[in-house]
Design an enzyme around this catalytic site. Sequence first.
Site, PDB file in Angstrom:
ATOM      1  NE  ARG A 277      54.264  39.698  19.364  1.00 42.98           N
ATOM      2  CZ  ARG A 277      54.277  38.579  18.673  1.00 42.98           C
ATOM      3  NH1 ARG A 277      55.395  37.861  18.579  1.00 42.98           N
ATOM      4  NH2 ARG A 277      53.196  38.156  18.054  1.00 42.98           N
ATOM      5  CD  GLU A 372      42.238  37.419  55.918  1.00 42.65           C
ATOM      6  OE1 GLU A 372      41.398  37.631  56.804  1.00 42.65           O
ATOM      7  OE2 GLU A 372      43.194  36.663  56.080  1.00 42.65           O
TER       8      GLU A 372
END
Length: 395
Positions: A277, A372
């Site tokens: 870009r 978790e």
Amino acid sequence: MTTELLSEDEVEIVRLVREFVDEQVKPVVNELEHANTYPEELIDAMKQMGIFGLAIPEPWGDVAVSLPAYCLVTEELSRGWMSLAGAMGGHTVVAKLILAYGTQEQKDRYLPRMATGELRATMALTEPGGGSDLQAMRTVARRDGDDYVISGSKTWITNARKAGLIALMCKTDPEAQPRHKGVSIILVEKDGGDEPGLPGFTLSRDLPKLGYKGVESCEIAFDDMRVPVANLLGDAEGAGFAQMMKGLEVGRLQVASRALGVGRAALEDSLRYAQEREAFGVPIWKHQSIGNYLAEMATKLVAARQLTLHAARAFDAGQRADMEAGMAKLFASEVGMQIALDAIRVHGGYGYSTEFDVERYFRDAPLMIVGEGTNEIQKNVIARQLVKRGNVDPV
């Protein structure tokens, strides 16, 4: 170099998984993810590669690897699609639990089929009203002759439909004090189909999710379901809480590695885009603001990986690794989230488009912050261990 931690065979396994991700996962992940389609063919390929047996040694498995190697494999899978790593995360924890605490009969019965992926496993911890307070669980297994009769419910159970074995955390002595002394793990067998057809067992629904698509997370309920007493993990009731806490050290390192994979994918996409870009006549990475993003993303990612591998080495060495695993999970998940956000900044408007992968990374990354054990729980674990140990000396 991280490869210095691995054997030649482990380096080759990580390389094969990387090729699998590049050649088979990345070309199809957008379509599968946006359709929320279960990745049957990719899961079958993972079975063929032995990925579900990476934690299972001989004589039950063929391709067991060290925990650092397992973490790097998890990172590679998550770089392609975090859901694939989720499909084998709980499975690995259950394998480790059976290896460490199971009877010889349980090892011989389950591990050979788990190693091939024929039998896939998951764990059931969280309850609708309990969240991170696992000792407050209400799921109870009462002894009745040669059976346990189980009543209660669990939620956010990944792979609940596809798994054929559930490591269920429940109370075999609800009156025990302290509470954790009444907790046990019971191995619940089902057929791994969408309709298990077990008396007293209900798979109620798939929970809708922001990200983590393709792999189901379900609510399950037990209504006087009978399970043989022989399915108690190990030889004695009341050991389940300590057993699961050790298993979650592996689970937290797996989640940390998922965050590494998501962060790495976001960095790689950003680095490529920043070179392609152009703005104001030069590639955008030459603009200091974008270059700074890339530098910080890469530095944090490498630091998080080293922390994760440090904890994995401690676990493999037989050392206590609850603080180390908590640190790795805490830091890696926060880093993964920050890199995913910065990737959107680097991509600008395109980062918000569903035609680019970075929006998926941004939706997947929060799971590792809350999965978790939330990061707030990790901080509690770390603080408690700091006070107990009195230091963080490396030796």
